[in-house]
Design a protein around this motif. Structure first.
Motif, PDB file in Angstrom:
ATOM      1  N   ARG A  36       0.837  -1.200   0.000  1.00  0.00           N
ATOM      2  CA  ARG A  36       0.000   0.000   0.000  1.00  0.00           C
ATOM      3  C   ARG A  36       0.871   1.250   0.000  1.00  0.00           C
ATOM      4  O   ARG A  36       0.590   2.216  -0.693  1.00  0.00           O
ATOM      5  CB  ARG A  36      -0.938  -0.014   1.207  1.00  0.00           C
ATOM      6  CG  ARG A  36      -1.905  -1.182   1.150  1.00  0.00           C
ATOM      7  CD  ARG A  36      -2.682  -1.364   2.430  1.00  0.00           C
ATOM      8  NE  ARG A  36      -3.394  -2.642   2.394  1.00  0.00           N
ATOM      9  CZ  ARG A  36      -4.204  -3.085   3.327  1.00  0.00           C
ATOM     10  NH1 ARG A  36      -4.395  -2.342   4.418  1.00  0.00           N
ATOM     11  NH2 ARG A  36      -4.804  -4.243   3.202  1.00  0.00           N
ATOM     12  N   ILE A  74      -5.187  12.135  -6.820  1.00  0.00           N
ATOM     13  CA  ILE A  74      -5.491  10.827  -6.243  1.00  0.00           C
ATOM     14  C   ILE A  74      -4.260  10.215  -5.573  1.00  0.00           C
ATOM     15  O   ILE A  74      -4.369   9.593  -4.507  1.00  0.00           O
ATOM     16  CB  ILE A  74      -6.092   9.864  -7.302  1.00  0.00           C
ATOM     17  CG1 ILE A  74      -6.505   8.527  -6.668  1.00  0.00           C
ATOM     18  CG2 ILE A  74      -5.154   9.630  -8.454  1.00  0.00           C
ATOM     19  CD1 ILE A  74      -7.559   8.639  -5.601  1.00  0.00           C
ATOM     20  N   THR A 134      -3.780  12.016  -2.277  1.00  0.00           N
ATOM     21  CA  THR A 134      -4.852  11.620  -1.362  1.00  0.00           C
ATOM     22  C   THR A 134      -4.590  10.249  -0.760  1.00  0.00           C
ATOM     23  O   THR A 134      -4.736  10.042   0.454  1.00  0.00           O
ATOM     24  CB  THR A 134      -6.203  11.629  -2.100  1.00  0.00           C
ATOM     25  OG1 THR A 134      -6.500  12.967  -2.534  1.00  0.00           O
ATOM     26  CG2 THR A 134      -7.323  11.125  -1.206  1.00  0.00           C
ATOM     27  N   VAL A 135      -4.207   9.280  -1.596  1.00  0.00           N
ATOM     28  CA  VAL A 135      -3.975   7.926  -1.089  1.00  0.00           C
ATOM     29  C   VAL A 135      -2.743   7.891  -0.184  1.00  0.00           C
ATOM     30  O   VAL A 135      -2.732   7.192   0.836  1.00  0.00           O
ATOM     31  CB  VAL A 135      -3.859   6.923  -2.248  1.00  0.00           C
ATOM     32  CG1 VAL A 135      -3.495   5.534  -1.731  1.00  0.00           C
ATOM     33  CG2 VAL A 135      -5.174   6.858  -3.019  1.00  0.00           C
ATOM     34  N   GLN A 164      -8.832   1.915   5.142  1.00  0.00           N
ATOM     35  CA  GLN A 164      -9.358   1.924   3.777  1.00  0.00           C
ATOM     36  C   GLN A 164      -8.282   1.844   2.699  1.00  0.00           C
ATOM     37  O   GLN A 164      -8.599   1.733   1.518  1.00  0.00           O
ATOM     38  CB  GLN A 164     -10.180   3.212   3.534  1.00  0.00           C
ATOM     39  CG  GLN A 164     -11.569   3.192   4.135  1.00  0.00           C
ATOM     40  CD  GLN A 164     -11.559   3.448   5.632  1.00  0.00           C
ATOM     41  OE1 GLN A 164     -10.649   4.063   6.158  1.00  0.00           O
ATOM     42  NE2 GLN A 164     -12.584   2.963   6.323  1.00  0.00           N
ATOM     43  N   THR A 165      -7.024   1.911   3.064  1.00  0.00           N
ATOM     44  CA  THR A 165      -5.996   2.120   2.049  1.00  0.00           C
ATOM     45  C   THR A 165      -5.711   0.912   1.170  1.00  0.00           C
ATOM     46  O   THR A 165      -5.108   1.059   0.111  1.00  0.00           O
ATOM     47  CB  THR A 165      -4.675   2.595   2.696  1.00  0.00           C
ATOM     48  OG1 THR A 165      -4.338   1.710   3.769  1.00  0.00           O
ATOM     49  CG2 THR A 165      -4.813   4.001   3.227  1.00  0.00           C
ATOM     50  N   TYR A 215      -7.905   1.548  -1.797  1.00  0.00           N
ATOM     51  CA  TYR A 215      -7.481   2.792  -2.435  1.00  0.00           C
ATOM     52  C   TYR A 215      -6.166   2.616  -3.198  1.00  0.00           C
ATOM     53  O   TYR A 215      -6.015   3.078  -4.335  1.00  0.00           O
ATOM     54  CB  TYR A 215      -7.304   3.894  -1.388  1.00  0.00           C
ATOM     55  CG  TYR A 215      -8.579   4.393  -0.756  1.00  0.00           C
ATOM     56  CD1 TYR A 215      -9.826   4.078  -1.291  1.00  0.00           C
ATOM     57  CD2 TYR A 215      -8.548   5.174   0.398  1.00  0.00           C
ATOM     58  CE1 TYR A 215     -11.001   4.532  -0.698  1.00  0.00           C
ATOM     59  CE2 TYR A 215      -9.710   5.645   0.990  1.00  0.00           C
ATOM     60  CZ  TYR A 215     -10.932   5.315   0.442  1.00  0.00           C
ATOM     61  OH  TYR A 215     -12.073   5.769   1.028  1.00  0.00           O
ATOM     62  N   ASP A 232     -16.512   4.147   3.002  1.00  0.00           N
ATOM     63  CA  ASP A 232     -15.592   4.673   1.984  1.00  0.00           C
ATOM     64  C   ASP A 232     -15.582   6.195   2.094  1.00  0.00           C
ATOM     65  O   ASP A 232     -16.342   6.894   1.417  1.00  0.00           O
ATOM     66  CB  ASP A 232     -16.025   4.236   0.584  1.00  0.00           C
ATOM     67  CG  ASP A 232     -14.907   4.409  -0.447  1.00  0.00           C
ATOM     68  OD1 ASP A 232     -14.241   5.465  -0.407  1.00  0.00           O
ATOM     69  OD2 ASP A 232     -14.696   3.509  -1.269  1.00  0.00           O
ATOM     70  N   VAL A 260     -13.584   8.541   1.073  1.00  0.00           N
ATOM     71  CA  VAL A 260     -13.236   9.372  -0.090  1.00  0.00           C
ATOM     72  C   VAL A 260     -14.412   9.462  -1.060  1.00  0.00           C
ATOM     73  O   VAL A 260     -14.748  10.548  -1.551  1.00  0.00           O
ATOM     74  CB  VAL A 260     -11.969   8.828  -0.788  1.00  0.00           C
ATOM     75  CG1 VAL A 260     -11.694   9.605  -2.077  1.00  0.00           C
ATOM     76  CG2 VAL A 260     -10.768   8.947   0.148  1.00  0.00           C
ATOM     77  N   LEU A 297     -13.481   7.246  -7.767  1.00  0.00           N
ATOM     78  CA  LEU A 297     -12.644   7.565  -6.606  1.00  0.00           C
ATOM     79  C   LEU A 297     -11.700   8.716  -6.928  1.00  0.00           C
ATOM     80  O   LEU A 297     -11.508   9.631  -6.113  1.00  0.00           O
ATOM     81  CB  LEU A 297     -11.856   6.324  -6.190  1.00  0.00           C
ATOM     82  CG  LEU A 297     -11.037   6.460  -4.902  1.00  0.00           C
ATOM     83  CD1 LEU A 297     -11.947   6.377  -3.682  1.00  0.00           C
ATOM     84  CD2 LEU A 297      -9.965   5.369  -4.827  1.00  0.00           C
ATOM     85  N   THR A 298     -11.100   8.688  -8.123  1.00  0.00           N
ATOM     86  CA  THR A 298     -10.198   9.759  -8.540  1.00  0.00           C
ATOM     87  C   THR A 298     -10.941  11.076  -8.654  1.00  0.00           C
ATOM     88  O   THR A 298     -10.440  12.137  -8.243  1.00  0.00           O
ATOM     89  CB  THR A 298      -9.524   9.394  -9.872  1.00  0.00           C
ATOM     90  OG1 THR A 298      -8.776   8.188  -9.702  1.00  0.00           O
ATOM     91  CG2 THR A 298      -8.600  10.499 -10.354  1.00  0.00           C
ATOM     92  N   ALA A 358     -11.439  12.435  -5.251  1.00  0.00           N
ATOM     93  CA  ALA A 358     -10.190  12.996  -4.722  1.00  0.00           C
ATOM     94  C   ALA A 358      -9.932  14.384  -5.304  1.00  0.00           C
ATOM     95  O   ALA A 358      -9.469  15.291  -4.606  1.00  0.00           O
ATOM     96  CB  ALA A 358      -9.026  12.060  -5.022  1.00  0.00           C
TER      97      ALA A 358
END
Length: 570
Positions: A239, A297, A300-301, A311-312, A315, A421, A423, A485-486, A489
């Motif tokens: 991750r 993104i 953010t991650v 949550q990563t 992500y 979630d 994000v 998701l992107t 972000a």
């Protein structure tokens, strides 16, 4: 140590006499060498310290800062950034995630003294399937006997340590993989055959080879963490490494875009320049919008590793699935603008073809699409069942690089994600706030509709079976999740940086352009309202290129990409 200071050490990339400039990078690439002067600069900079946590005497505290620090290196040479940089992080992150104090001390001492470490997990030769390790470690009294082969590892013969995943139990046993920290300087080299170097189209400077172990004995104390739990350890570590490496490759796209912009704005065509032609203008601004989305993104991650450790997993997998594709497609678009010059291996535009060859290989250095989907699917089902529309939005600190973060702690990151979630919840929370905006409002409504459809389709999937390959439909749903998701972000990044001192960052133009590109990826027609943003993007792109400024949103602060920093040397 800052990215600007490191950029200063590298000097002007377009100076042909600079031993760290593009001309020198290209000459080394043609010889199949890693840039010698580049390695010397990174060593003098104490670069390895940034891969060692502060608790072990290093400088690694924040993942987002590490990704930003790596971008100047990747702007020059991805082979240098990966082979003399991120490779050490890939090898050591598992030890920071699960190793005993003694393991961490040994590895920290080697890295802080300038040594090299390499990670041997599931690589491209096994489809990035962690369970298909071709190395076995069996107990023989007080030692472990290691047998098997590892392929496509950079300069493993020159590494001081190697973190190796090995099968330590029966094939049918789910807990049959353990992680070993092997001291490559202490083993009997007569029991190891180092494999010939494999030549690649990209990353020519890396010495990709491998090794075969034939009854190599290592102490039982080399096992890192709990025996049999290697898959969980590597999952947590990747991750960090996946988010940081993907964030660093934004630097490659930065160089590509500035190279083509400089060409397009100086090349006469009809009554203006190439950049003023509608098609070229669209490709340039589209690539710029994609770069800003990728920056949003990845940052953010990286910050989620600190603030949202539960949550990563999903992500990071979504990031690695989508961002390399976006970057490679943007580079292909830019090649259309550059034309035949995109193939030249000499001259002022030659760095373009090198980065274009390197980028796909960099993406394969970590995790392929199938591995990403395998990580995403179970967590996607779990969070969709928990209802994305009822999740609590992520905190503002996730999107504000100036806000402090707790120190990175990979032990806090569980293998399985929660049912919320945060994000995606940012999109759900901000869409009503922006409903009256003539551009952002419709774009957010499109994204919300897509999110509802995605939730329904995910919940219709059959139960996930880790022993069977994912259905083609699952790949499509994972890609759609990564795109939304992107977009979320990007929304969070703009919304929580509206007080930025940088007028471009706080204006909504870049956000509209980025969301427009992302909704097109979801199958929507180009939204007419985003065309007005092209003017702002092209103006900013030209200004930053003329001023030799980076193109990302990092810190909302202009940072030079070749001017010498105060006190630095080239």
């Amino acid at each position: 140590m800052t990215a600007a200071a490191l950029e200063g050490r590298f000097g002007d990339p377009r100076d042909e006499d600079n031993p760290l400039g593009f001309a020198a990078v290209l000459r080394a690439d043609e010889r199949g060498q890693m840039l010698p002067a580049g390695r010397a600069v990174l060593d003098a900079f104490g670069f390895n310290a940034h891969f060692v946590p502060t608790a072990s005497g290093g400088r690694l505290r924040r993942a987002d800062e590490l990704a930003l620090l790596l971008r100047p290196v990747f702007r020059r040479d991805a082979a240098l950034g990966l082979g003399h940089g991120v490779a050490n992080l890939i090898a050591s992150a598992t030890v920071w995630a699960a190793g005993e104090a003694e393991h961490q001390r040994l590895l920290a001492d080697v890295l802080l003294s300038g040594g090299q470490a390499r990670g041997v997990y599931g690589g491209p030769d096994t489809g990035h399937d962690l369970a298909r390790s071709r190395i076995r470690a069996s107990e023989h009294g007080s030692v472990l006997r290691v047998d098997g082969r590892m392929d496509l590892v950079d300069d493993v013969a020159g590494a001081h340590y190697a973190t190796v995943m090995a099968r330590t139990g029966d094939e049918a046993d789910a807990r049959n993989r353990s992680l070993l920290l092997v001291d490559m300087t202490a083993i009997d080299r007569g029991t190891v055959r180092f494999l010939p170097r494999s030549r690649t189209a990209g990353l020519r400077g890396m010495r990709l080879g491998g090794a075969e172990f034939h009854g190599t004995h290592v102490p039982s104390s080399t096992v890192v963490g709990v025996p049999g739990h290697a898959l969980e350890t590597v999952s947590r570590a990747t991750r960090l490494t996946g988010a940081v490496l993907t964030g660093a490759t934004v630097g490659c796209l930065d160089t590509q875009l500035r190279t083509v912009t400089r060409f397009a704005t100086s090349r006469p065509r009809y009554s203006g320049t190439v950049a003023e032609l509608p098609h070229a203008r669209s490709l340039l601004t589209g690539a710029f919008a994609d770069l800003l989305a990728c920056d949003s993104i990845t940052t953010t991650v990286c910050r989620a590793l600190h603030l949202l450790p539960h949550q990563t997993g999903g992500y990071a997998a979504a990031l690695q699935y989508l961002v390399p594709t976006m970057i490679n497609e943007a580079v292909d678009d830019l090649a259309v603008v550059l034309g035949a010059r995109s193939f030249l291996r000499e001259g002022e535009h030659a760095i373009f073809q090198k980065h274009r060859r390197d980028l796909p290989v960099v993406a394969l250095a970590h995790a392929g699409p199938t591995a990403c989907v395998a990580s995403m699917l179970p967590q996607l089902r779990r969070s969709a069942a928990g209802d994305w529309f009822r999740s609590v939005p992520a905190p503002a600190a996730l999107f504000r690089p100036s806000d402090e973060l707790p120190d990175l702690d990979l032990r806090r990151s569980p293998v399985a994600a929660g049912t919320d979630d945060p994000v995606l919840a940012v999109l759900v929370a901000l869409a009503p706030e922006l409903d009256g905006d003539p551009v952002l409002g419709p774009l957010c409504r499109m994204l919300l509709d897509d999110l509802r459809e995605l939730r329904d389709r995910v919940l219709e999937l059959p139960p996930y079976d880790a022993t069977s390959p994912a259905e083609p439909a699952a790949f499509a749903l994972c890609e759609r999740y990564a795109v939304i998701l992107t977009a979320s972000a990007c929304l969070g990044t703009w919304w929580h940086q509206r007080d930025s001192t940088d007028p471009f960052t706080r204006a909504p133009g870049w956000l509209a352009a980025a969301l427009g590109r992302l909704t097109e990826r979801l199958g929507h027609a180009p939204f007419p309202g985003t065309r007005a943003a092209q003017d702002a993007l092209l103006s900013e792109l030209r200004a930053r290129t003329d001023q030799d400024r980076a193109l990302d949103l990092a810190e909302c602060d202009p940072h030079p990409v070749h001017h010498l920093a105060e006190g630095a040397t080239s």
